[in-house]
Enzyme design. Structure first.
Site, mmCIF file in Angstrom:
data_model
loop_
_atom_site.group_PDB
_atom_site.id
_atom_site.type_symbol
_atom_site.label_atom_id
_atom_site.label_comp_id
_atom_site.label_asym_id
_atom_site.label_seq_id
_atom_site.Cartn_x
_atom_site.Cartn_y
_atom_site.Cartn_z
ATOM 1 N N HIS A 40 10.004 -1.124 4.649
ATOM 2 C CA HIS A 40 9.706 -0.641 3.565
ATOM 3 C C HIS A 40 10.226 -1.595 2.521
ATOM 4 O O HIS A 40 11.142 -0.536 2.003
ATOM 5 C CB HIS A 40 8.562 0.271 3.162
ATOM 6 C CG HIS A 40 7.523 0.265 4.622
ATOM 7 N ND1 HIS A 40 8.036 0.684 5.857
ATOM 8 C CD2 HIS A 40 6.094 1.080 4.552
ATOM 9 C CE1 HIS A 40 6.994 1.286 7.038
ATOM 10 N NE2 HIS A 40 5.574 0.918 5.602
ATOM 11 N N ASP A 77 6.475 -3.940 3.829
ATOM 12 C CA ASP A 77 5.224 -3.995 3.135
ATOM 13 C C ASP A 77 6.035 -2.643 2.091
ATOM 14 O O ASP A 77 6.678 -2.307 1.831
ATOM 15 C CB ASP A 77 4.032 -2.792 4.022
ATOM 16 C CG ASP A 77 4.138 -3.417 5.390
ATOM 17 O OD1 ASP A 77 4.204 -4.679 6.086
ATOM 18 O OD2 ASP A 77 3.324 -2.625 6.300
HETATM 19 ZN ZN LIG Z 1 1.859 0.397 3.875
#
Ligand SMILES: [Zn+2]
Length: 306
Positions: free
Chosen positions: A260, A114
């Site tokens: 992430h 992400d």
């Molecule tokens: Zn996010």
């Protein structure tokens, strides 16, 4: 060179120090401290001058500082390779509105990244994925896509999937339906402009989306809401080895792993994480491929316990 800010900064700093510490009345101490602070400020401004100026938007989107000294550690022995698979990405819209994992027969998993694209971390991650033939899903932020479209093009060209993670990464539970539509459509359009593809699924920032909003994005955009079954809390930067051990401990067949690519530590953790999962027999597919191979739970149960 004239320094009008010097004397101004000096006065302001003295005033604020006196206000913060009214109990300290030694003016000469305050003056010295004020001068030191002013001098420090001026020094750092001067040091910053030779750096290339960056657009304000880019500075806002990039939250981590990269470590230019980092080198990918060499892996012991040959790097394991994800098997080649010709799998459909066409899942039925009826398969569901929200997923944290997907019931499948076989040790298939989806790893998701992400908050990118990030100008350094994402290409570094793409190299690691390519070396292992691992296909991942990237939930990108639309405004970062606009800043780094070439990274999104490369991501798509190397067989990964792009998902919609909104345009500005606001908590969507606080937004009106009009704002939700705008966040989804602006990110979708940025992806289409950058790489010529349409996202098939979405992940809400912070995992926050009301049931009513999930139904809205499902009916109007066709996106199921994709959450996760494994969360290594990598955004807290616990260190690469902790990220790896949490993912290895938490992953099971049909799992969706959250990570992430915004954070360099997360990318540092990936060689050991990917190799560990491959050595445990997991096969990486994209989120849409995982959804397309969904079995109903009864079938999965029956095949697991014949
Ligand atoms: Zn996010």
């Amino acid at each position: 060179m004239d320094h009008p800010i010097n004397s101004l900064g000096f006065k302001i700093l003295n005033a604020s120090l006196a206000e913060e510490h009214p109990e300290r009345n030694g003016i000469s101490t305050l003056s010295r401290r004020g001068f030191l602070l002013a001098a420090t400020t001026l020094t750092s401004c001067a040091a910053a001058e030779p750096l290339k100026p960056r657009p304000a938007a880019a500075a806002a989107a990039v939250k981590t500082t990269t470590n230019p000294n980092y080198r990918t550690p060499s892996v012991q022995g040959p790097v394991p390779r994800n098997p080649d698979q010709a799998l459909s990405s066409n899942f039925s819209k009826k398969s569901g509105i929200t997923f944290t994992r997907v019931p499948v027969s076989g040790k298939f998993i989806a790893i998701t990244f992400d908050d990118g694209p990030h100008p350094q971390n994402t290409p570094r991650l793409l190299d690691m994925l390519r070396a292992r033939n691992v296909k991942a899903t990237f939930y990108v932020i639309g405004r970062s896509v606009d800043l780094y479209p070439q990274i999104v093009r490369r991501t798509v060209a190397e067989g990964h999937e792009i998902g919609n993670h909104s345009h500005t990464h606001r908590l969507m539970t606080k937004l009106s339906d009009t704002e939700v539509r705008s966040e989804m459509s602006r990110c979708r359009d940025a992806i289409a402009r950058a790489a010529g593809v349409q996202p098939r699924t979405m992940r809400p920032p912070y995992g926050g989306l009301l049931q009513r909003q999930r139904e809205l994005v499902h009916s109007e955009f066709g996106y199921p809401t994709i959450l996760w079954s494994v969360d290594p809390l990598d955004w807290k930067r616990p260190g690469p080895s902790v990220v790896t051990s949490r993912i290895l401990a938490g992953t099971a067949a049909g799992g969706i792993v959250l990570a992430h690519d915004l954070h360099s530590q997360t990318v540092d953790a990936m060689p050991a994480t990917l190799d560990g999962l491959l050595r445990r027999g997991f096969k990486f597919v994209t989120v849409s491929q995982l959804l397309a191979m969904k079995t109903d739970s009864a079938t999965a149960q029956a095949s697991a316990n014949p």
